[in-house]
Design a protein around this motif. Structure first.
Motif, mmCIF file in Angstrom:
data_model
loop_
_atom_site.group_PDB
_atom_site.id
_atom_site.type_symbol
_atom_site.label_atom_id
_atom_site.label_comp_id
_atom_site.label_asym_id
_atom_site.label_seq_id
_atom_site.Cartn_x
_atom_site.Cartn_y
_atom_site.Cartn_z
ATOM 1 N N GLY A 1 -7.769 -0.863 -5.565
ATOM 2 C CA GLY A 1 -7.183 -0.664 -4.236
ATOM 3 C C GLY A 1 -5.981 0.251 -4.278
ATOM 4 N N ALA A 2 -5.117 0.060 -5.275
ATOM 5 C CA ALA A 2 -3.925 0.905 -5.404
ATOM 6 C C ALA A 2 -4.307 2.360 -5.632
ATOM 7 C CB ALA A 2 -3.046 0.390 -6.536
ATOM 8 N N SER A 3 -5.368 2.584 -6.404
ATOM 9 C CA SER A 3 -5.782 3.958 -6.681
ATOM 10 C C SER A 3 -6.351 4.650 -5.436
ATOM 11 C CB SER A 3 -6.810 3.999 -7.817
ATOM 12 O OG SER A 3 -8.074 3.521 -7.380
ATOM 13 N N LEU A 4 -6.793 3.875 -4.461
ATOM 14 C CA LEU A 4 -7.357 4.434 -3.229
ATOM 15 C C LEU A 4 -6.317 4.613 -2.122
ATOM 16 C CD1 LEU A 4 -10.603 2.266 -3.109
ATOM 17 C CD2 LEU A 4 -10.430 4.668 -3.775
ATOM 18 N N ALA A 5 -5.146 4.027 -2.311
ATOM 19 C CA ALA A 5 -4.115 4.036 -1.263
ATOM 20 C C ALA A 5 -3.598 5.443 -1.012
ATOM 21 C CB ALA A 5 -2.973 3.107 -1.655
ATOM 22 N N ASN A 6 -3.309 5.710 0.249
ATOM 23 C CA ASN A 6 -2.814 7.023 0.679
ATOM 24 C C ASN A 6 -1.336 7.016 1.041
ATOM 25 O OD1 ASN A 6 -5.342 8.484 0.629
ATOM 26 N ND2 ASN A 6 -5.954 7.118 2.269
ATOM 27 N N ASN A 7 -0.625 5.932 0.740
ATOM 28 C CA ASN A 7 0.756 5.811 1.199
ATOM 29 C C ASN A 7 1.711 5.479 0.061
ATOM 30 O OD1 ASN A 7 0.253 6.247 4.060
ATOM 31 N ND2 ASN A 7 -0.907 4.356 3.946
ATOM 32 N N ASP A 8 3.006 5.583 0.369
ATOM 33 C CA ASP A 8 4.059 5.382 -0.624
ATOM 34 C C ASP A 8 4.291 3.917 -0.970
ATOM 35 O OD1 ASP A 8 4.553 8.139 -0.544
ATOM 36 O OD2 ASP A 8 5.921 7.895 1.141
ATOM 37 N N VAL A 9 4.169 3.055 0.021
ATOM 38 C CA VAL A 9 4.463 1.640 -0.169
ATOM 39 C C VAL A 9 3.147 0.868 -0.241
ATOM 40 C CG1 VAL A 9 5.573 -0.391 0.833
ATOM 41 C CG2 VAL A 9 6.653 1.845 1.051
ATOM 42 N N LEU A 10 2.990 0.076 -1.310
ATOM 43 C CA LEU A 10 1.795 -0.746 -1.481
ATOM 44 C C LEU A 10 2.184 -2.207 -1.358
ATOM 45 C CD1 LEU A 10 0.141 0.959 -4.587
ATOM 46 C CD2 LEU A 10 -0.132 1.518 -2.166
ATOM 47 N N MET A 11 1.421 -2.943 -0.564
ATOM 48 C CA MET A 11 1.633 -4.381 -0.406
ATOM 49 C C MET A 11 0.313 -5.070 -0.714
ATOM 50 S SD MET A 11 3.900 -4.113 3.035
ATOM 51 C CE MET A 11 4.601 -5.741 2.975
ATOM 52 N N PHE A 12 0.393 -6.145 -1.473
ATOM 53 C CA PHE A 12 -0.810 -6.844 -1.912
ATOM 54 C C PHE A 12 -0.864 -8.221 -1.271
ATOM 55 C CE2 PHE A 12 0.324 -3.769 -5.113
ATOM 56 C CZ PHE A 12 -0.891 -3.173 -5.409
ATOM 57 N N LEU A 13 -2.076 -8.608 -0.884
ATOM 58 C CA LEU A 13 -2.290 -9.914 -0.262
ATOM 59 C C LEU A 13 -3.594 -10.478 -0.796
ATOM 60 C CD1 LEU A 13 -1.329 -11.936 1.943
ATOM 61 C CD2 LEU A 13 -2.785 -10.694 3.541
ATOM 62 N N ASP A 14 -3.532 -11.687 -1.351
ATOM 63 C CA ASP A 14 -4.762 -12.347 -1.799
ATOM 64 C C ASP A 14 -5.500 -12.905 -0.596
ATOM 65 O OD1 ASP A 14 -4.265 -11.821 -4.479
ATOM 66 O OD2 ASP A 14 -3.140 -13.678 -4.754
ATOM 67 N N ASP A 15 -6.807 -13.082 -0.738
ATOM 68 C CA ASP A 15 -7.610 -13.534 0.403
ATOM 69 C C ASP A 15 -7.256 -14.942 0.861
ATOM 70 O OD1 ASP A 15 -8.765 -15.048 -1.613
ATOM 71 O OD2 ASP A 15 -10.782 -14.275 -1.326
ATOM 72 N N ASP A 16 -6.629 -15.735 0.021
ATOM 73 C CA ASP A 16 -6.285 -17.107 0.429
ATOM 74 C C ASP A 16 -4.814 -17.238 0.865
ATOM 75 O OD1 ASP A 16 -5.201 -16.777 -2.083
ATOM 76 O OD2 ASP A 16 -5.845 -18.717 -2.842
ATOM 77 N N ASP A 17 -4.172 -16.108 1.130
ATOM 78 C CA ASP A 17 -2.793 -16.105 1.632
ATOM 79 C C ASP A 17 -2.767 -15.521 3.035
ATOM 80 O OD1 ASP A 17 -1.732 -17.143 -0.708
ATOM 81 O OD2 ASP A 17 -1.432 -15.168 -1.587
ATOM 82 N N LEU A 18 -1.733 -15.888 3.779
ATOM 83 C CA LEU A 18 -1.533 -15.386 5.129
ATOM 84 C C LEU A 18 -0.117 -14.888 5.264
ATOM 85 C CD1 LEU A 18 -3.143 -18.298 7.173
ATOM 86 C CD2 LEU A 18 -4.212 -16.123 6.540
ATOM 87 N N TRP A 19 0.058 -13.830 6.041
ATOM 88 C CA TRP A 19 1.401 -13.375 6.386
ATOM 89 C C TRP A 19 1.799 -14.039 7.701
ATOM 90 C CZ3 TRP A 19 1.204 -7.373 5.458
ATOM 91 C CH2 TRP A 19 1.237 -7.147 4.091
#
Length: 93
Positions: free
Chosen positions: A73-91
């Protein structure tokens, strides 16, 4: 600054959908969401249909595991800031 959110999942489409919705429910919107389906045996079609072109949807052909899927996912990102979220977490909003 622009932000990419990377969500990984394997065999938990309902949790993944809830995680994606928690990102979409934020006051400040992510510029892109990259969703990595890590070679699941369970169908994730609902995610592709529900979110369409809003997210980048990738299904791996081999089991990368959590760290490998996040790195993809990080290698595909087009932006400066990367944020990671696991599927069993919620913001929370």
């Amino acid at each position: 600054m622009k932000c990419s959110v990377i969500i990984t999942s394997k065999n938990r489409p309902k949790l993944a959908e809830e995680a994606i919705n928690s990102v979409l429910d934020q006051t400040i919107k992510a510029d892109e969401i990259i969703f990595i389906n890590d070679n699941s045996t369970i169908d994730y079609d609902n995610i592709e249909i529900t979110y369409g072109n809003y997210i980048i949807y990738i299904k791996t052909t081999s089991n990368l595991g959590g760290p490998g899927a996040r790195n993809l996912g990080a290698s595909l990102a087009n932006n400066d800031v990367l944020m990671f979220l696991d599927d069993d977490d919620l913001w929370e909003r």
